[in-house]
Design an enzyme around this catalytic site. Structure first.
Site, PDB file in Angstrom:
ATOM      1  CE  LYS A 156      -4.088  -1.867   2.366  1.00  0.00           C
ATOM      2  NZ  LYS A 156      -4.911  -1.733   3.578  1.00  0.00           N
TER       3      LYS A 156
ATOM      4  CE  LYS B  10      -8.926 -11.786  -2.292  1.00  0.00           C
ATOM      5  NZ  LYS B  10      -8.745 -12.073  -0.902  1.00  0.00           N
TER       6      LYS B  10
ATOM      7  CE  LYS C 217     -12.419  -1.628  -1.015  1.00  0.00           C
ATOM      8  NZ  LYS C 217     -12.837  -0.541  -0.168  1.00  0.00           N
TER       9      LYS C 217
END
Ligand code: TRP
Length: 338
Positions: free
Chosen positions: A116, A199, A202
């Protein structure tokens, strides 16, 4: 008796908006099932959510929406403890103490943080994001949880939690149960409808690949009909060579309880289109009562807030005991002495 059941704690970020089918089949459904066999604590982790910028109004709404969806999915406040993390101040308090037994290098090795932070750049990355896994450890250790149901991506955070528990126990005396991971079943893994090699998540590239539970089922029906398959014509479960078709069969099976083998028979000689259309119908039937229940909770936010306040009270009853023990062990003066 409930007290003898192994204790489970898990958390979900409130920021997803609507849950998608991957959240539901991968995690939420297991949370619901665990209520029957375990002493379950489930937290909507809004403190974690603000490690990246959040709009305050949207955050409040998302937290209620997450609660409504969890309840709509079958979490029962009489059988589990469902609470919002920020309403139990002990989470932030224990996190501070744990920050002070966590090595800087140790925290720097967390891969989720590194990923991140790499995306956001040093200036766009908060110290909160850096210490996110330590807060997660506090979530778990406050409740003396035995097991933490999470996806594979959380394994490193559970390992850190175990290390911190052992280190604290060794240094100050035993305050924490050392938890184990309870990695959610691989069979429940749902893939993106447009790219069945990743997978359902979002952060996927195309919105057409994700089925949102709160969407109009007609929209979802279209997504199922547009799902990427292959140039073969046989409806057969084979994740290696037929990931798209296999994913559709997995979803069909998860929603109906019909085994994949039986579905292969049922669809023998039929075209992909009929599987896709039928799955859209199966999904629409399945999701309608869920959406109705969620809407009922959303229509009565005062009642929803009351349920959450009661959950927070139940959670605090446990969390406060752990924190008091920790404060005493690290050498803080007793509070409230006259
Ligand atoms: N980090 C978890 C996730 O992204 C969410 C979480 C926060 C959590 N606190 C937790 C999960 C405690 C399990 C236990 O999925």
């Amino acid at each position: 008796m409930a007290a003898e059941r192994p204790r489970v704690l898990s958390g979900i970020q409130p920021t997803a908006g609507s849950f998608h089918l991957g959240n539901y089949l991968g995690a939420v459904r297991q949370w619901v099932a665990l209520q029957e066999t375990h002493d379950t604590f489930y937290s909507i982790v809004d403190l974690h959510a603000i490690t990246v910028p959040q709009d305050p109004r949207a955050l409040r709404e998302s937290s209620r929406l997450a609660a409504a969806q969890l309840l709509g999915a079958g979490l029962d406040p009489a059988r589990c403890t469902l609470f919002v993390q920020s309403q139990v101040p002990e989470h932030a308090q224990l996190a501070w103490v744990l920050n002070c037994v966590t090595g800087f290098g140790e925290a720097s090795r967390m891969t989720q943080f590194k990923d991140k932070a790499a995306k956001q750049g040093a200036e766009g990355t908060t110290v909160g994001l850096f210490t996110y896994p330590v807060l997660q450890a506090a979530d778990i250790l406050l409740y003396q949880a035995d097991l933490v149901p999470v996806g594979e991506d959380q394994r490193q955070h559970i390992e850190l939690t175990r290390d911190l528990a052992e280190r604290f126990n060794g240094r100050f005396g035993r305050a924490f149960t050392v938890p184990g991971p309870y990695i959610l079943k691989e069979g429940a893994k749902i893939y993106d409808l447009q790219d069945p090699s990743i997978k359902m998540s979002k952060s996927a590239s195309s919105p057409k690949g994700i089925v949102w539970l709160m969407d109009d089922p007609k929209t979802s029906g279209k997504k199922f009909r547009g799902a990427v398959t292959d140039t073969d014509t046989v409806i057969r479960y084979d994740p290696e060579t037929k990931p798209g078709v296999s994913n559709l069969l997995t979803i069909y099976s998860a929603l109906t309880g019909i085994g994949v083998g039986e579905l292969e028979e049922k669809f023998t000689g039929r075209l992909y289109g009929s599987l896709k259309t039928e799955l859209g119908d199966v999904f629409a039937d399945w999701v309608a009562p869920f959406r109705a229940r969620v809407q009922e909770y959303l229509d009565d936010p005062a009642e929803l807030d009351r349920l959450l306040a009661r959950g927070a009270e139940k959670a605090r009853a446990i969390a406060a005991g752990t924190l008091a023990d920790v404060y005493e062990k690290v050498g803080f003066l007793p509070a409230g002495a006259h």
